[in-house]
Design a protein around this motif. Structure first.
Motif, PDB file in Angstrom:
ATOM      1  N   GLN A   1       0.830  -1.196   0.000  1.00  0.00           N
ATOM      2  CA  GLN A   1       0.000   0.000   0.000  1.00  0.00           C
ATOM      3  C   GLN A   1       0.865   1.247   0.000  1.00  0.00           C
ATOM      4  OE1 GLN A   1      -3.057   0.672  -0.355  1.00  0.00           O
ATOM      5  NE2 GLN A   1      -4.244  -1.177   0.093  1.00  0.00           N
ATOM      6  N   VAL A   2       0.387   2.269  -0.653  1.00  0.00           N
ATOM      7  CA  VAL A   2       1.068   3.562  -0.698  1.00  0.00           C
ATOM      8  C   VAL A   2       0.048   4.637  -0.358  1.00  0.00           C
ATOM      9  CG1 VAL A   2       2.241   5.227  -2.166  1.00  0.00           C
ATOM     10  CG2 VAL A   2       2.737   2.798  -2.431  1.00  0.00           C
ATOM     11  N   GLN A   3       0.451   5.544   0.504  1.00  0.00           N
ATOM     12  CA  GLN A   3      -0.390   6.693   0.819  1.00  0.00           C
ATOM     13  C   GLN A   3       0.278   7.944   0.238  1.00  0.00           C
ATOM     14  OE1 GLN A   3       0.584   4.520   3.567  1.00  0.00           O
ATOM     15  NE2 GLN A   3      -1.191   3.352   2.886  1.00  0.00           N
ATOM     16  N   LEU A   4      -0.519   8.778  -0.400  1.00  0.00           N
ATOM     17  CA  LEU A   4      -0.019  10.001  -1.017  1.00  0.00           C
ATOM     18  C   LEU A   4      -0.738  11.201  -0.406  1.00  0.00           C
ATOM     19  CD1 LEU A   4      -0.108   8.826  -4.743  1.00  0.00           C
ATOM     20  CD2 LEU A   4       1.840   8.783  -3.191  1.00  0.00           C
ATOM     21  N   VAL A   5       0.029  12.178   0.021  1.00  0.00           N
ATOM     22  CA  VAL A   5      -0.546  13.380   0.618  1.00  0.00           C
ATOM     23  C   VAL A   5       0.005  14.597  -0.110  1.00  0.00           C
ATOM     24  CG1 VAL A   5      -0.804  14.760   2.696  1.00  0.00           C
ATOM     25  CG2 VAL A   5      -0.776  12.256   2.854  1.00  0.00           C
ATOM     26  N   GLU A   6      -0.900  15.343  -0.741  1.00  0.00           N
ATOM     27  CA  GLU A   6      -0.494  16.525  -1.499  1.00  0.00           C
ATOM     28  C   GLU A   6      -0.613  17.777  -0.629  1.00  0.00           C
ATOM     29  OE1 GLU A   6      -2.970  14.384  -4.935  1.00  0.00           O
ATOM     30  OE2 GLU A   6      -3.496  15.047  -2.914  1.00  0.00           O
ATOM     31  N   SER A   7       0.159  18.776  -1.002  1.00  0.00           N
ATOM     32  CA  SER A   7       0.045  20.087  -0.372  1.00  0.00           C
ATOM     33  C   SER A   7       0.565  21.136  -1.344  1.00  0.00           C
ATOM     34  CB  SER A   7       0.832  20.146   0.939  1.00  0.00           C
ATOM     35  OG  SER A   7       2.198  19.896   0.708  1.00  0.00           O
ATOM     36  N   GLY A   8       0.214  22.401  -1.065  1.00  0.00           N
ATOM     37  CA  GLY A   8       0.799  23.498  -1.829  1.00  0.00           C
ATOM     38  C   GLY A   8      -0.127  24.194  -2.809  1.00  0.00           C
ATOM     39  N   GLY A   9      -1.368  23.747  -2.927  1.00  0.00           N
ATOM     40  CA  GLY A   9      -2.275  24.433  -3.834  1.00  0.00           C
ATOM     41  C   GLY A   9      -2.691  25.779  -3.275  1.00  0.00           C
ATOM     42  N   GLY A  10      -3.448  26.534  -4.083  1.00  0.00           N
ATOM     43  CA  GLY A  10      -3.919  27.826  -3.625  1.00  0.00           C
ATOM     44  C   GLY A  10      -4.382  28.704  -4.767  1.00  0.00           C
ATOM     45  N   LEU A  11      -4.546  29.980  -4.449  1.00  0.00           N
ATOM     46  CA  LEU A  11      -4.989  30.980  -5.420  1.00  0.00           C
ATOM     47  C   LEU A  11      -3.810  31.855  -5.800  1.00  0.00           C
ATOM     48  CD1 LEU A  11      -7.230  32.599  -6.911  1.00  0.00           C
ATOM     49  CD2 LEU A  11      -7.567  33.848  -4.756  1.00  0.00           C
ATOM     50  N   VAL A  12      -3.619  32.052  -7.088  1.00  0.00           N
ATOM     51  CA  VAL A  12      -2.501  32.870  -7.565  1.00  0.00           C
ATOM     52  C   VAL A  12      -2.951  33.635  -8.797  1.00  0.00           C
ATOM     53  CG1 VAL A  12      -1.562  31.022  -9.016  1.00  0.00           C
ATOM     54  CG2 VAL A  12      -0.036  32.798  -8.126  1.00  0.00           C
ATOM     55  N   GLN A  13      -2.353  34.763  -9.028  1.00  0.00           N
ATOM     56  CA  GLN A  13      -2.662  35.547 -10.224  1.00  0.00           C
ATOM     57  C   GLN A  13      -1.929  34.970 -11.437  1.00  0.00           C
ATOM     58  OE1 GLN A  13      -1.732  39.680  -9.329  1.00  0.00           O
ATOM     59  NE2 GLN A  13      -3.862  40.065  -8.802  1.00  0.00           N
ATOM     60  N   ALA A  14      -2.476  35.218 -12.598  1.00  0.00           N
ATOM     61  CA  ALA A  14      -1.829  34.782 -13.833  1.00  0.00           C
ATOM     62  C   ALA A  14      -0.402  35.308 -13.885  1.00  0.00           C
ATOM     63  CB  ALA A  14      -2.621  35.262 -15.036  1.00  0.00           C
ATOM     64  N   GLY A  15       0.507  34.435 -14.310  1.00  0.00           N
ATOM     65  CA  GLY A  15       1.916  34.781 -14.338  1.00  0.00           C
ATOM     66  C   GLY A  15       2.661  34.412 -13.079  1.00  0.00           C
ATOM     67  N   GLY A  16       1.931  34.040 -12.045  1.00  0.00           N
ATOM     68  CA  GLY A  16       2.551  33.681 -10.778  1.00  0.00           C
ATOM     69  C   GLY A  16       3.027  32.245 -10.743  1.00  0.00           C
ATOM     70  N   SER A  17       3.489  31.840  -9.549  1.00  0.00           N
ATOM     71  CA  SER A  17       4.064  30.508  -9.371  1.00  0.00           C
ATOM     72  C   SER A  17       3.487  29.831  -8.141  1.00  0.00           C
ATOM     73  CB  SER A  17       5.593  30.601  -9.208  1.00  0.00           C
ATOM     74  OG  SER A  17       6.199  31.158 -10.349  1.00  0.00           O
TER      75      SER A  17
END
Length: 123
Positions: free
Chosen positions: A1-17
């Motif tokens: 079994q493998v568990q995957l946990v994502e993080s780091g999403g959000g709201l950003v303006q066009a051209g951002g990172s």
């Protein structure tokens, strides 16, 4: 079994990172190939980028030159650095893993999935 946990999403303006992270735990042999997919409302899930244990990478044409996938095998973590973001990059981003040595652009080929993280790019 493998568990995957994502993080780091959000709201950003066009051209951002933004940088997404996916931490994997469990059998590392089952996460030899890891990938990021995304799914926008009303659209099918599509591959964004993939990386093998050997660090060879794959990118969808729509993100080449803007996104970079990398992995830290010691931490069993995969990253997706997203630069020059566009409104059309808005989607839920999912981390996925499969064993073996081959990429696949087909979601059904992946055995393990994270819960997803929302990325919203405003114009």
């Amino acid at each position: 079994q493998v568990q995957l946990v994502e993080s780091g999403g959000g709201l950003v303006q066009a051209g951002g990172s933004l940088r997404l992270s996916c931490a994997a735990s469990g059998r590392t042999s089952s996460s030899a190939v890891m990938a990021w997919f995304r799914q926008a409302p009303g659209k099918e899930r599509e591959i964004v980028a993939g990386i093998r244990w050997s660090d060879t990478t794959y990118y969808a044409d729509s993100v080449k030159g803007r996104f970079t996938i990398s992995r830290d095998n010691a931490k069993n973590t995969v990253y997706l650095q997203m630069n020059s973001l566009k409104p059309e990059d808005t989607a839920v981003y999912y981390c996925a893993a499969r064993g073996g040595i081959y990429y696949s652009t087909t979601p059904s080929a992946y055995d393990y999935w994270g819960q997803g993280t929302q990325v919203t790019v405003s114009s």
